[in-house]
Scaffold this active site. Structure first.
Site, PDB file in Angstrom:
ATOM      1  N   HIS A   1     -34.695  56.655  43.932  1.00 51.35           N
ATOM      2  CA  HIS A   1     -35.817  55.843  44.417  1.00 51.35           C
ATOM      3  C   HIS A   1     -37.122  56.626  44.352  1.00 51.35           C
ATOM      4  O   HIS A   1     -38.100  56.250  45.000  1.00 51.35           O
ATOM      5  CB  HIS A   1     -35.534  55.378  45.848  1.00 51.35           C
ATOM      6  CG  HIS A   1     -34.320  54.496  45.898  1.00 51.35           C
ATOM      7  ND1 HIS A   1     -34.394  53.122  45.788  1.00 51.35           N
ATOM      8  CD2 HIS A   1     -32.996  54.794  45.960  1.00 51.35           C
ATOM      9  CE1 HIS A   1     -33.158  52.616  45.829  1.00 51.35           C
ATOM     10  NE2 HIS A   1     -32.301  53.619  45.934  1.00 51.35           N
TER      11      HIS A   1
ATOM     12  N   GLU B   1     -42.050  89.106  56.281  1.00 52.87           N
ATOM     13  CA  GLU B   1     -41.862  87.837  56.984  1.00 52.87           C
ATOM     14  C   GLU B   1     -40.748  87.960  58.029  1.00 52.87           C
ATOM     15  O   GLU B   1     -40.889  87.523  59.169  1.00 52.87           O
ATOM     16  CB  GLU B   1     -41.497  86.715  56.003  1.00 52.87           C
ATOM     17  CG  GLU B   1     -42.590  86.346  55.022  1.00 52.87           C
ATOM     18  CD  GLU B   1     -42.537  87.144  53.740  1.00 52.87           C
ATOM     19  OE1 GLU B   1     -41.989  88.273  53.737  1.00 52.87           O
ATOM     20  OE2 GLU B   1     -43.043  86.650  52.717  1.00 52.87           O
TER      21      GLU B   1
ATOM     22  N   GLU C   1     -34.832  83.143  39.768  1.00 47.91           N
ATOM     23  CA  GLU C   1     -35.039  84.572  40.014  1.00 47.91           C
ATOM     24  C   GLU C   1     -34.175  85.400  39.053  1.00 47.91           C
ATOM     25  O   GLU C   1     -34.518  86.520  38.712  1.00 47.91           O
ATOM     26  CB  GLU C   1     -34.700  84.925  41.475  1.00 47.91           C
ATOM     27  CG  GLU C   1     -35.589  86.022  42.033  1.00 47.91           C
ATOM     28  CD  GLU C   1     -35.534  86.136  43.545  1.00 47.91           C
ATOM     29  OE1 GLU C   1     -36.597  86.201  44.169  1.00 47.91           O
ATOM     30  OE2 GLU C   1     -34.436  86.165  44.114  1.00 47.91           O
TER      31      GLU C   1
ATOM     32  N   GLY D   1     -29.558  90.192  46.616  1.00 49.83           N
ATOM     33  CA  GLY D   1     -29.932  89.269  47.691  1.00 49.83           C
ATOM     34  C   GLY D   1     -29.413  87.856  47.466  1.00 49.83           C
ATOM     35  O   GLY D   1     -28.761  87.262  48.332  1.00 49.83           O
ATOM     36  N   ARG D   2     -29.669  87.308  46.283  1.00 48.54           N
ATOM     37  CA  ARG D   2     -29.283  85.904  46.038  1.00 48.54           C
ATOM     38  C   ARG D   2     -27.785  85.756  45.771  1.00 48.54           C
ATOM     39  O   ARG D   2     -27.308  84.642  45.560  1.00 48.54           O
ATOM     40  CB  ARG D   2     -30.126  85.321  44.898  1.00 48.54           C
ATOM     41  CG  ARG D   2     -30.069  86.093  43.603  1.00 48.54           C
ATOM     42  CD  ARG D   2     -31.190  85.669  42.658  1.00 48.54           C
ATOM     43  NE  ARG D   2     -31.315  86.525  41.496  1.00 48.54           N
ATOM     44  CZ  ARG D   2     -31.964  87.691  41.468  1.00 48.54           C
ATOM     45  NH1 ARG D   2     -32.503  88.162  42.567  1.00 48.54           N
ATOM     46  NH2 ARG D   2     -32.058  88.394  40.359  1.00 48.54           N
TER      47      ARG D   2
ATOM     48  N   LYS E   1     -46.439  90.633  46.685  1.00 43.59           N
ATOM     49  CA  LYS E   1     -46.232  91.381  47.937  1.00 43.59           C
ATOM     50  C   LYS E   1     -47.265  92.486  48.062  1.00 43.59           C
ATOM     51  O   LYS E   1     -47.841  92.705  49.119  1.00 43.59           O
ATOM     52  CB  LYS E   1     -44.840  92.024  47.945  1.00 43.59           C
ATOM     53  CG  LYS E   1     -43.707  91.098  48.276  1.00 43.59           C
ATOM     54  CD  LYS E   1     -42.469  91.953  48.550  1.00 43.59           C
ATOM     55  CE  LYS E   1     -41.207  91.136  48.498  1.00 43.59           C
ATOM     56  NZ  LYS E   1     -39.994  91.941  48.586  1.00 43.59           N
TER      57      LYS E   1
ATOM     58  N   LYS F   1     -31.583  92.722  53.820  1.00 44.41           N
ATOM     59  CA  LYS F   1     -30.931  93.807  53.091  1.00 44.41           C
ATOM     60  C   LYS F   1     -31.717  95.108  53.260  1.00 44.41           C
ATOM     61  O   LYS F   1     -31.165  96.144  53.579  1.00 44.41           O
ATOM     62  CB  LYS F   1     -30.833  93.412  51.611  1.00 44.41           C
ATOM     63  CG  LYS F   1     -30.208  94.456  50.720  1.00 44.41           C
ATOM     64  CD  LYS F   1     -30.022  93.924  49.308  1.00 44.41           C
ATOM     65  CE  LYS F   1     -29.663  95.046  48.352  1.00 44.41           C
ATOM     66  NZ  LYS F   1     -29.484  94.582  46.974  1.00 44.41           N
TER      67      LYS F   1
HETATM   68  C1  G6Q Z   1     -32.994  87.952  46.125  1.00 46.61           C
HETATM   69  C2  G6Q Z   1     -34.258  88.602  46.316  1.00 46.61           C
HETATM   70  C3  G6Q Z   1     -35.019  88.160  47.556  1.00 46.61           C
HETATM   71  C4  G6Q Z   1     -34.547  88.830  48.846  1.00 46.61           C
HETATM   72  C5  G6Q Z   1     -35.588  88.561  49.932  1.00 46.61           C
HETATM   73  C6  G6Q Z   1     -35.181  89.126  51.272  1.00 46.61           C
HETATM   74  O1  G6Q Z   1     -32.223  88.166  45.246  1.00 46.61           O
HETATM   75  O2  G6Q Z   1     -34.102  89.962  46.255  1.00 46.61           O
HETATM   76  O3  G6Q Z   1     -34.990  86.783  47.731  1.00 46.61           O
HETATM   77  O4  G6Q Z   1     -33.304  88.360  49.206  1.00 46.61           O
HETATM   78  O5  G6Q Z   1     -36.825  89.089  49.556  1.00 46.61           O
HETATM   79  O6  G6Q Z   1     -34.986  90.496  51.186  1.00 46.61           O
HETATM   80  P1  G6Q Z   1     -34.323  91.291  52.357  1.00 46.61           P
HETATM   81  O7  G6Q Z   1     -32.945  90.786  52.535  1.00 46.61           O
HETATM   82  O8  G6Q Z   1     -34.370  92.723  51.955  1.00 46.61           O
HETATM   83  O9  G6Q Z   1     -35.152  91.021  53.582  1.00 46.61           O
END
Ligand code: G6Q
Length: 568
Positions: free
Chosen positions: A385, A213, A354, A268-269, A529, A207
């Site tokens: 199990h 990463e 989150e 994001g989620r 971070k 996003k």
């Molecule tokens: C989700 C969070 C988080 C995000 C990641 C990736 O709700 O905001 O999990 O999706 O940190 O972020 P980017 O899509 O910006 O790389």
């Protein structure tokens, strides 16, 4: 502080009510009402929710409904669907419902209808996914694409990875899909080892396009491709991006023509419904991706319009509030009896933890009640199990969701009966338990032996056997009274998966409203971070630091230990 929900009269009434109900066993509640299943189950959009195996009565539901009303749940639902900026700490709307607004009714953000843009991106996704699937989109050497690699993390990984896994039965037979999220080179390295650069397409999903990463993985993938194909121009045919940040995508070297846009009002989620769902569309087709959206939209309509106590996400959310805030349950288990949902618990972990892992209310006050639970789980049969022992005989209250497919994606004789009988047996056993009398009778210990011990009228062997069984007796008693929901659907189609995911999203929203917290921000992710960015230069420079400590002595000690032992 007075506007904390816990200060209202209904909250006090719920505390008093819990004190009474805490003494009552679920088997007694079933004994009192032979119609309990009919009274405490609900169906919508292809889903059945049986919530009768919960430690609730109709009085509990009435009180929880009152609590929801005090929290203004109905008003909040309207605000969500109208696109108000309900993510107040980031001053944004939370409009995942617009991404699957199949009715196309106008939804405004800052006075502008966003549906034309949503539909334009869906059309672009269709063109692209069709082209990859039918072989029109080719790699730089003219070969058709066979492998899709999504590089993203968190919300840009967990949702699409889970859905793509769940809908494997719908995959294009030529295509394989990989999800690389971890920055440990093992993740990308192991994946690249399986790939042919000429037939691989990378989707960089971020996003913000600033996530460390993802950018490190994307750079390495890009370098790998250029090294293998010996040509920087190849990137254009092997890399596309999904982002809200056009400039950053360009800077990375991906032509904005090959970028799929989404917007800051998509969390994001909550983003798998947006262009972040591109790997899903490529793998299962845009038509099937839109079925997923249709299913979610169906559930959205239910959530928006059904009365509170006939509303599936509302019921599930209120019951969760009941356990977290009044029973003190700190955890919740997700137990799919549908193997294709193997990644669902991990996806829900992010969605729930989150969104609800917060202790400050929307208006800045500290809560004085427990909020979101720790979510965990695994496909049911495997869990049986492994960790079910703790559910049956441990000391924790663990509300659990059983998620059951009547039919599997594969038809092998005898399998599904085993799945279904195990699922139903487990929720029954967790609810009923087995008391001392039942255990004694199951073990065949004569009552007179229990009362008087060894007995001359019995043989030596019998006396020894009954003695051993009597010693085992307390270990073989099950208290039961573990609450569960059971969700049932016929078969996991894209449509049904859409309804299931929207159900959980809205359930989380209901909880957030009751607790007065904003489920759409995630400030808690920031601190780690920031600290990582201060440690990174030291590791990059490979300098041992013994003087001028910038971190705590433990972190400095670990840093020095690691730097000394790294292979140069
Ligand atoms: C989700 C969070 C988080 C995000 C990641 C990736 O709700 O905001 O999990 O999706 O940190 O972020 P980017 O899509 O910006 O790389």
């Amino acid at each position: 502080m007075d506007n904390l929900i816990s200060h209202c009269a209904t909250w006090a009434a719920l505390i008093a009510h819990q004190k009474n109900l805490a003494q009552v066993h679920l088997r007694d509640l079933f004994a009192l009402d032979s119609q309990r299943f009919e009274h405490f189950s609900i169906q919508t959009s292809g889903l059945l929710l049986d919530y009768s195996k919960n430690r609730i009565t109709s009085e509990t539901l009435t009180l929880l409904q009152q609590l929801a009303t005090e929290a203004k749940l109905q008003e909040w639902i309207v605000r969500l669907f109208q696109g108000e900026k309900i993510n107040n700490t980031e001053q944004r709307a939370a409009l995942h419902i617009a991404l699957r607004n199949r009715s196309n009714r106008p939804i405004q953000v800052n006075g502008k209808d966003i549906m034309p843009e949503v539909n334009a991106v869906l059309a672009k996704m269709r063109r692209f996914s069709d082209a990859v699937r039918n072989g029109e989109w080719r790699g730089s050497t003219g070969k058709t694409i066979e492998s899709i690699v999504n590089i993203g993390i968190g919300g840009s990984d967990l949702g699409p990875a889970m859905v793509t896994r769940a809908l494997k039965a719908y995959h294009h037979p030529r295509l394989r899909c990989y999800f690389v999220s971890n920055v440990d080179a093992a993740h990308l390295g192991e994946t690249l080892a399986e790939l042919d650069p000429e037939t691989t397409l990378f989707i960089i999903a971020s996003k913000t396009f600033t996530t460390q990463e993802t950018l490190i993985n994307a750079q390495s993938a890009r370098q790998w491709l250029i090294n293998k194909l010996g040509n920087e121009k190849a990137v254009a045919k092997h890399f596309v991006a999904i982002s809200t940040a056009t400039e950053k995508v360009s800077e990375f070297g991906i032509d904005p023509v090959n970028m799929f846009e989404f917007w800051d009002w998509v969390g994001g989620r909550y983003s798998l419904w947006s262009a972040i769902g591109l790997p899903i569309a490529v793998m299962i087709s845009q038509d099937n991706f839109e079925q997923l959206l249709d299913g979610a939209h169906e559930l959205d309509k239910h959530f928006e319009t059904a009365p509170l106590l006939k509303n599936m996400p509302v019921l599930m959310g209120l019951i969760d509030v009941w356990y977290s805030s009044f029973f003190g349950a700190t955890t919740q288990a997700i137990l799919p009896y549908d193997y294709t949902l193997a990644l669902f618990p991990a996806y829900l972990q992010q969605l729930v933890m989150e969104s609800l892992g917060k202790r400050i209310t929307r208006d800045g006050n500290r809560v004085d009640y427990p909020t979101g639970p720790i979510v965990w789980g695994a496909p049911g049969n495997n869990g049986q199990h492994a960790f079910y022992q703790l559910l049956h005989q441990g000391t924790h209250l663990v509300p659990a969701d059983f998620i059951i497919a009547i039919e599997s994606q594969h038809n092998l004789q005898g399998h599904q009966e085993a799945v279904l009988s195990n699922a139903l047996a487990q929720s029954h056993a967790l609810m009923m338990g087995r008391n001392t009398e039942e255990t004694q009778s199951a073990l065949d210990i004569p009552p007179h032996f229990l009362q008087n011990g060894a007995n001359k009228s019995l043989s030596k062997e019998k006396n020894e056997k009954f003695k051993a069984l009597t010693e085992q007796l307390p270990h073989r008693v099950f208290l039961g009274n573990q609450p569960t929901n059971t969700l049932v659907y016929k078969k996991l189609t894209p449509y049904i998966l859409g309804t299931l995911l929207a159900l959980y999203e809205h359930k989380v929203f209901v909880q957030s409203v009751c607790w007065g917290i904003n489920p759409f921000d995630q400030w808690g992710v920031e601190l780690g971070k920031q600290v990582a960015s201060t440690l990174l230069p030291t590791l990059q420079a490979d300098q041992e630091k013994t003087t001028h400590r910038r971190h705590d002595p433990s972190t400095e000690g670990l840093l020095n230990y690691i730097i000394k032992r790294r292979t140069k």
